[in-house]
Motif scaffolding. Structure first.
Motif, PDB file in Angstrom:
ATOM      1  N   THR A  77      -7.486  -0.726  -7.237  1.00 49.40           N
ATOM      2  CA  THR A  77      -8.530  -0.307  -5.617  1.00 49.40           C
ATOM      3  C   THR A  77      -8.188   0.541  -5.312  1.00 49.40           C
ATOM      4  OG1 THR A  77      -8.895  -2.311  -5.081  1.00 49.40           O
ATOM      5  CG2 THR A  77     -10.074  -2.185  -7.160  1.00 49.40           C
ATOM      6  N   ILE A  78      -8.802   1.135  -4.714  1.00 60.02           N
ATOM      7  CA  ILE A  78      -8.554   2.318  -3.158  1.00 60.02           C
ATOM      8  C   ILE A  78      -7.750   1.598  -2.185  1.00 60.02           C
ATOM      9  CG2 ILE A  78      -9.286   3.471  -1.108  1.00 60.02           C
ATOM     10  CD1 ILE A  78     -10.951   4.418  -3.183  1.00 60.02           C
ATOM     11  N   ALA A  79      -8.320   0.092  -2.053  1.00 60.60           N
ATOM     12  CA  ALA A  79      -7.459  -0.904  -0.550  1.00 60.60           C
ATOM     13  C   ALA A  79      -5.770  -1.328  -1.654  1.00 60.60           C
ATOM     14  CB  ALA A  79      -8.763  -1.869  -0.592  1.00 60.60           C
ATOM     15  N   ALA A  80      -5.915  -1.854  -3.029  1.00 58.11           N
ATOM     16  CA  ALA A  80      -4.732  -2.061  -3.587  1.00 58.11           C
ATOM     17  C   ALA A  80      -3.981  -0.593  -3.710  1.00 58.11           C
ATOM     18  CB  ALA A  80      -5.015  -2.555  -4.752  1.00 58.11           C
ATOM     19  N   ALA A  81      -4.064   0.183  -3.961  1.00 56.28           N
ATOM     20  CA  ALA A  81      -3.553   0.781  -4.392  1.00 56.28           C
ATOM     21  C   ALA A  81      -2.470   1.715  -2.782  1.00 56.28           C
ATOM     22  CB  ALA A  81      -4.199   2.879  -4.787  1.00 56.28           C
ATOM     23  N   LEU A  82      -3.541   1.839  -1.746  1.00 54.41           N
ATOM     24  CA  LEU A  82      -2.853   2.258  -0.177  1.00 54.41           C
ATOM     25  C   LEU A  82      -1.475   0.938   0.473  1.00 54.41           C
ATOM     26  CD1 LEU A  82      -6.294   3.177   0.940  1.00 54.41           C
ATOM     27  CD2 LEU A  82      -4.378   4.607   0.409  1.00 54.41           C
ATOM     28  N   ASP A  83      -1.961  -0.761   0.136  1.00 54.02           N
ATOM     29  CA  ASP A  83      -1.388  -1.487   0.333  1.00 54.02           C
ATOM     30  C   ASP A  83       0.185  -1.262  -0.330  1.00 54.02           C
ATOM     31  OD1 ASP A  83      -3.244  -2.601   2.175  1.00 54.02           O
ATOM     32  OD2 ASP A  83      -3.946  -3.957   0.461  1.00 54.02           O
ATOM     33  N   VAL A  84       0.071  -0.948  -1.405  1.00 53.30           N
ATOM     34  CA  VAL A  84       1.408  -0.658  -2.300  1.00 53.30           C
ATOM     35  C   VAL A  84       2.398   0.093  -2.011  1.00 53.30           C
ATOM     36  CG1 VAL A  84       1.887  -0.314  -4.214  1.00 53.30           C
ATOM     37  CG2 VAL A  84      -0.071  -1.929  -4.933  1.00 53.30           C
ATOM     38  N   ALA A  85       1.269   1.348  -1.529  1.00 54.54           N
ATOM     39  CA  ALA A  85       1.574   2.163  -0.958  1.00 54.54           C
ATOM     40  C   ALA A  85       2.014   2.822  -0.043  1.00 54.54           C
ATOM     41  CB  ALA A  85       0.942   3.986  -1.670  1.00 54.54           C
ATOM     42  N   GLY A  86       1.578   2.024   0.773  1.00 54.49           N
ATOM     43  CA  GLY A  86       1.998   1.391   2.649  1.00 54.49           C
ATOM     44  C   GLY A  86       3.341   1.261   2.668  1.00 54.49           C
ATOM     45  N   ALA A  87       3.416   0.045   1.479  1.00 57.58           N
ATOM     46  CA  ALA A  87       4.378  -1.032   1.678  1.00 57.58           C
ATOM     47  C   ALA A  87       6.099   0.196   1.718  1.00 57.58           C
ATOM     48  CB  ALA A  87       4.208  -1.679   0.966  1.00 57.58           C
ATOM     49  N   ARG A  88       5.573   0.923   0.311  1.00 58.36           N
ATOM     50  CA  ARG A  88       6.679   1.878  -0.666  1.00 58.36           C
ATOM     51  C   ARG A  88       7.174   2.500   0.806  1.00 58.36           C
ATOM     52  NH1 ARG A  88      10.608   4.099  -2.519  1.00 58.36           N
ATOM     53  NH2 ARG A  88      10.372   5.685  -4.341  1.00 58.36           N
ATOM     54  N   ALA A 116      -6.752  11.040  -0.774  1.00 56.23           N
ATOM     55  CA  ALA A 116      -7.481  11.659  -0.526  1.00 56.23           C
ATOM     56  C   ALA A 116      -7.417  12.980  -1.266  1.00 56.23           C
ATOM     57  CB  ALA A 116      -8.055  11.643   0.842  1.00 56.23           C
ATOM     58  N   HIS A 117      -5.863  13.408  -1.330  1.00 60.23           N
ATOM     59  CA  HIS A 117      -5.935  14.458  -1.778  1.00 60.23           C
ATOM     60  C   HIS A 117      -5.967  14.022  -3.504  1.00 60.23           C
ATOM     61  CE1 HIS A 117      -4.038  18.673  -2.846  1.00 60.23           C
ATOM     62  NE2 HIS A 117      -3.180  17.382  -3.364  1.00 60.23           N
ATOM     63  N   THR A 118      -5.491  13.515  -3.793  1.00 59.26           N
ATOM     64  CA  THR A 118      -5.390  13.078  -5.238  1.00 59.26           C
ATOM     65  C   THR A 118      -6.691  12.918  -5.972  1.00 59.26           C
ATOM     66  OG1 THR A 118      -3.164  11.704  -4.965  1.00 59.26           O
ATOM     67  CG2 THR A 118      -5.069  10.812  -7.167  1.00 59.26           C
ATOM     68  N   LEU A 119      -8.013  12.175  -4.479  1.00 60.61           N
ATOM     69  CA  LEU A 119      -9.308  11.634  -5.423  1.00 60.61           C
ATOM     70  C   LEU A 119      -9.868  13.090  -4.898  1.00 60.61           C
ATOM     71  CD1 LEU A 119      -9.762   8.519  -4.304  1.00 60.61           C
ATOM     72  CD2 LEU A 119      -9.245   9.370  -6.255  1.00 60.61           C
ATOM     73  N   ASN A 120      -9.260  13.824  -4.465  1.00 60.84           N
ATOM     74  CA  ASN A 120     -10.682  15.654  -3.708  1.00 60.84           C
ATOM     75  C   ASN A 120     -11.744  14.687  -2.565  1.00 60.84           C
ATOM     76  OD1 ASN A 120     -10.952  17.984  -3.370  1.00 60.84           O
ATOM     77  ND2 ASN A 120     -11.730  18.024  -5.552  1.00 60.84           N
ATOM     78  N   GLN A 160     -13.288   1.032  -5.192  1.00 67.78           N
ATOM     79  CA  GLN A 160     -13.614   1.146  -6.112  1.00 67.78           C
ATOM     80  C   GLN A 160     -11.946   1.482  -6.665  1.00 67.78           C
ATOM     81  OE1 GLN A 160     -14.096   5.323  -5.084  1.00 67.78           O
ATOM     82  NE2 GLN A 160     -12.618   6.379  -7.279  1.00 67.78           N
ATOM     83  N   VAL A 161     -11.971   1.419  -8.378  1.00 67.98           N
ATOM     84  CA  VAL A 161     -11.175   1.339  -9.180  1.00 67.98           C
ATOM     85  C   VAL A 161     -10.401   2.915  -9.696  1.00 67.98           C
ATOM     86  CG1 VAL A 161      -9.870   0.181 -11.723  1.00 67.98           C
ATOM     87  CG2 VAL A 161     -11.121  -1.364  -9.841  1.00 67.98           C
TER      88      VAL A 161
END
Length: 288
Positions: A11-22, A40-44, A56-57
């Motif tokens: 999901t958006i939330a999970a992706a942000l969590d993973v990316a933020g930690a990275r 946001a850029h990726t999703l336009n 959102q997945v």
């Protein structure tokens, strides 16, 4: 996809969590914000979409594209170069590795310039070393009666600046290739603005963050860092009309030296102003 990233749909939330930690693990400043901007850029979509639809997945391609950007950011690539955009003075500007990334502190120079350009006058203003065109475009947008000359020694930077002017539908600009005020071809103007190279060759900031990825020629002035500032201060009067202004952005440790230089060169009303971080950043003077 990088093996460090999950392959399951996120999901958006999970992706942000993973990316933020990275990003946080690579000591990237503002890891959470960087992740949001890149997703946001990726999703336009605007960043507000991420908060409104956290469940959102992501589609597989969206997820892959996002983490490619995250890996590049973790490797030190500036967010602005990854998205190809940076906002300055509420203008959405295209940027790339041929230009410096416009910074909020430079908006202070624009403010000081506008305070000295009456809205009802047909002034001519020059922006020397325009890069992406940030200063020139901001002034042109606020003073449509004025003519703005934007110069740069780099034809690639000028191409970006010209593109930005077209995208913003600004027609009161003229772009010229050349070194310093030589690009003015003897023309006199009412104001010269510049954010020139002002770092010394051995300045440790050249190794910091986004600066390390920006064009060195737009950052480094020479052994002391004052070379371009001194050149502009000495050559500007021949291109300024009577009582014309020179506005220079400089390093936070250079304010006293630039003010002294302008005073020695007989500029009037010499004054140094602080940026939004309360550091001495812009020095100006009026042709004597």
């Amino acid at each position: 996809m990088n093996a460090n990233h999950p392959v399951n749909s996120l999901t958006i939330a999970a992706a942000l969590d993973v990316a933020g930690a990275r990003l946080a693990a690579t000591h990237t400043d503002s890891a959470g914000l960087d992740a949001e901007v890149l997703l946001a850029h990726t999703l336009n979509k605007p960043r507000s979409h991420l908060r409104a639809w956290p469940e959102q997945v992501l589609l597989p391609q969206q997820q892959q594209d996002f983490f490619v950007l995250i890996d590049a950011r973790a490797a030190g690539r500036p967010v602005a170069y990854l998205t190809g955009r940076r906002e300055f003075w509420s203008l959405n500007l295209r940027v790339n590795s041929d230009t410096l990334i416009p910074r909020p502190d430079t908006e202070r120079l624009v403010e000081l310039a506008l305070e000295r350009i009456p809205a009802d006058r047909d002034y001519c203003i020059a922006d020397i070393g325009t890069g992406s065109g940030a200063i020139a475009l901001a002034i042109a947008s606020e003073r449509p009666r004025c003519r703005v000359i934007a110069t740069d020694i780099s034809p690639r930077a000028l191409a970006i600046a010209t593109h930005n002017a077209h995208q913003l539908d600004l027609s009161n600009l003229n772009f010229r290739e050349g070194d310093g005020v030589a690009a003015l071809h003897g023309e006199r103007v009412d104001m010269i603005c510049s954010n020139p190279p002002y770092l010394a060759e051995d300045d440790p900031h050249l190794l910091d963050g986004d600066i390390s990825a920006e064009p060195r020629g737009a950052l480094v002035a020479g052994p002391t860092g004052l070379e371009m500032l001194e050149q502009l201060a000495r050559t500007a009067p021949a291109h300024l009309r009577e009582a014309g202004w020179l506005l220079l952005e400089h390093g936070y440790q250079q304010g006293a030296a630039v003010a002294e230089l302008l005073t020695l060169l007989h500029y009037r009303c010499v004054r140094t102003f602080h940026d939004y971080a309360d550091q001495p950043r812009i020095t100006l003077g009026q042709r004597g």
